[in-house]
Enzyme design. Sequence first.
Site, PDB file in Angstrom:
ATOM      1  N   SER A 175       0.844  -1.199   0.000  1.00 48.26           N
ATOM      2  CA  SER A 175       0.000   0.000   0.000  1.00 48.26           C
ATOM      3  C   SER A 175       0.874   1.242   0.000  1.00 48.26           C
ATOM      4  O   SER A 175       1.622   1.496   0.943  1.00 48.26           O
ATOM      5  CB  SER A 175      -0.912   0.009   1.225  1.00 48.26           C
ATOM      6  N   ASP A 203      -4.739   3.730  -2.121  1.00 49.40           N
ATOM      7  CA  ASP A 203      -5.852   4.051  -1.225  1.00 49.40           C
ATOM      8  C   ASP A 203      -6.360   5.454  -1.489  1.00 49.40           C
ATOM      9  O   ASP A 203      -5.662   6.438  -1.231  1.00 49.40           O
ATOM     10  CB  ASP A 203      -5.381   3.948   0.230  1.00 49.40           C
ATOM     11  N   MET A 237      -9.026   8.278  -0.539  1.00 51.68           N
ATOM     12  CA  MET A 237      -9.920   8.652   0.572  1.00 51.68           C
ATOM     13  C   MET A 237     -10.470  10.056   0.350  1.00 51.68           C
ATOM     14  O   MET A 237      -9.740  10.945  -0.102  1.00 51.68           O
ATOM     15  CB  MET A 237      -9.141   8.620   1.887  1.00 51.68           C
ATOM     16  N   HIS A 243      -8.263   1.243  -4.531  1.00 54.25           N
ATOM     17  CA  HIS A 243      -9.258   1.053  -3.475  1.00 54.25           C
ATOM     18  C   HIS A 243      -9.934   2.392  -3.196  1.00 54.25           C
ATOM     19  O   HIS A 243      -9.358   3.259  -2.556  1.00 54.25           O
ATOM     20  CB  HIS A 243      -8.522   0.495  -2.235  1.00 54.25           C
ATOM     21  N   MET A 252     -12.012  -5.822   4.498  1.00 56.30           N
ATOM     22  CA  MET A 252     -11.207  -4.937   5.352  1.00 56.30           C
ATOM     23  C   MET A 252     -10.962  -5.630   6.685  1.00 56.30           C
ATOM     24  O   MET A 252     -11.897  -6.079   7.347  1.00 56.30           O
ATOM     25  CB  MET A 252     -11.930  -3.604   5.585  1.00 56.30           C
ATOM     26  N   PHE A 260      -6.908   4.695   7.946  1.00 59.05           N
ATOM     27  CA  PHE A 260      -5.530   4.911   8.382  1.00 59.05           C
ATOM     28  C   PHE A 260      -4.717   3.619   8.314  1.00 59.05           C
ATOM     29  O   PHE A 260      -5.255   2.539   8.552  1.00 59.05           O
ATOM     30  CB  PHE A 260      -5.504   5.433   9.829  1.00 59.05           C
ATOM     31  N   GLY A 261      -3.438   3.775   8.000  1.00 58.54           N
ATOM     32  CA  GLY A 261      -2.529   2.638   8.065  1.00 58.54           C
ATOM     33  C   GLY A 261      -2.100   2.397   9.506  1.00 58.54           C
ATOM     34  O   GLY A 261      -2.412   3.187  10.402  1.00 58.54           O
ATOM     35  N   ASP A 299      -6.931  -6.358   3.710  1.00 62.28           N
ATOM     36  CA  ASP A 299      -6.311  -5.034   3.782  1.00 62.28           C
ATOM     37  C   ASP A 299      -6.433  -4.506   5.210  1.00 62.28           C
ATOM     38  O   ASP A 299      -7.544  -4.278   5.696  1.00 62.28           O
ATOM     39  CB  ASP A 299      -7.050  -4.108   2.797  1.00 62.28           C
ATOM     40  N   GLY A 323      -3.416  -4.172   8.692  1.00 58.80           N
ATOM     41  CA  GLY A 323      -2.711  -4.947   9.715  1.00 58.80           C
ATOM     42  C   GLY A 323      -2.081  -6.229   9.193  1.00 58.80           C
ATOM     43  O   GLY A 323      -1.853  -7.165   9.973  1.00 58.80           O
TER      44      GLY A 323
HETATM   45  C1  DX5 Z   1      -6.630   1.556   5.301  1.00 57.76           C
HETATM   46  C2  DX5 Z   1      -6.147   1.296   3.908  1.00 57.76           C
HETATM   47  C3  DX5 Z   1      -5.028   0.330   3.854  1.00 57.76           C
HETATM   48  C4  DX5 Z   1      -3.790   0.744   4.584  1.00 57.76           C
HETATM   49  C5  DX5 Z   1      -3.249  -0.495   5.224  1.00 57.76           C
HETATM   50  O1  DX5 Z   1      -7.745   2.363   5.236  1.00 57.76           O
HETATM   51  O2  DX5 Z   1      -7.203   0.780   3.100  1.00 57.76           O
HETATM   52  O3  DX5 Z   1      -4.731  -0.048   2.520  1.00 57.76           O
HETATM   53  O4  DX5 Z   1      -2.807   1.292   3.757  1.00 57.76           O
HETATM   54  O5  DX5 Z   1      -2.175  -0.141   6.008  1.00 57.76           O
HETATM   55  P1  DX5 Z   1      -1.457  -1.176   6.995  1.00 57.76           P
HETATM   56  O6  DX5 Z   1      -0.932  -2.308   6.151  1.00 57.76           O
HETATM   57  O7  DX5 Z   1      -0.390  -0.345   7.605  1.00 57.76           O
HETATM   58  O8  DX5 Z   1      -2.485  -1.641   7.977  1.00 57.76           O
HETATM   59 ZN    ZN Z   2      -6.696  -0.113   1.064  1.00 55.16          ZN
END
Ligand code: DX5
Ligand code: ZN
Length: 219
Positions: A10, A37, A39, A69, A140, A146-147, A178, A180
């Site tokens: 990502s 991603d 948003m 996404h 999801m 957020f990552g 997607d 964690g």
């Molecule tokens: C979250 C995004 C993910 C995000 C995952 O809303 O859709 O794609 O980048 O990040 P990690 O792998 O750090 O959980």
């Molecule tokens: Zn994503």
Amino acid sequence: MPNVPVLAPSLLAGDHGALAASAKIAAEAGAPWLHLDIMDGHFVPNLTFGPETLAALRRAGLKTFFDTHLMLSEPHRYVEAFAKAGANLISIHIEPAYDHRATLARIRELGCQCGIVLNPDTPAAAIEPFLGLVDLVLVMTVQPGFGGQPFRADMLPKLREIDGWRQTRGLNFRLEVDGGIDLTTAAQCRAAGTDTFVAGTSFFKAADKATFAVAVSKL
Ligand code: DX5
Ligand code: ZN
């Protein structure tokens, strides 16, 4: 025969001042896909980038498969722009109210593959009518936005349920996770039928990204 595992790093976890450089790091590590991603600050409480960023990545020479996404309240208004900008696959969420069926058809008409996405609190049954219409189902494994959030192990039964439908109905969409995802949680998802793995934080923090990519390809 299960689908071969695919890693989709990502770009959200890359360097936002040098997105093309981060995307190239992922491609050179051997990742076949790049996860983008998008948003809107409305469907999710965060903002990222738009179609112009995908176009710029293509101009910078990126040839990887763009797994796009869309975390948007009105994705139908933007699918054409993302297709034109170089998306290969466009995934849309089931939760907002719009014509999902028509939007999936439009994505296909634009020459892209299409996917349907469901949030952790959305039951698998919500996307069940769409299984025959999509190239990918994205489950999801965190609340999107957020990552860096922890993996929701309570999503594993949902993956098994969707994989079960795929098998009994002879469908061959990809099943993606997607949020964690690292090598440990990816293995758990693989055992539950997943074949496509988005990894943001864990991939971009990995000291040896090529080894990470090989490990996913062997799951
Ligand atoms: C979250 C995004 C993910 C995000 C995952 O809303 O859709 O794609 O980048 O990040 P990690 O792998 O750090 O959980
Ligand atoms: Zn994503």
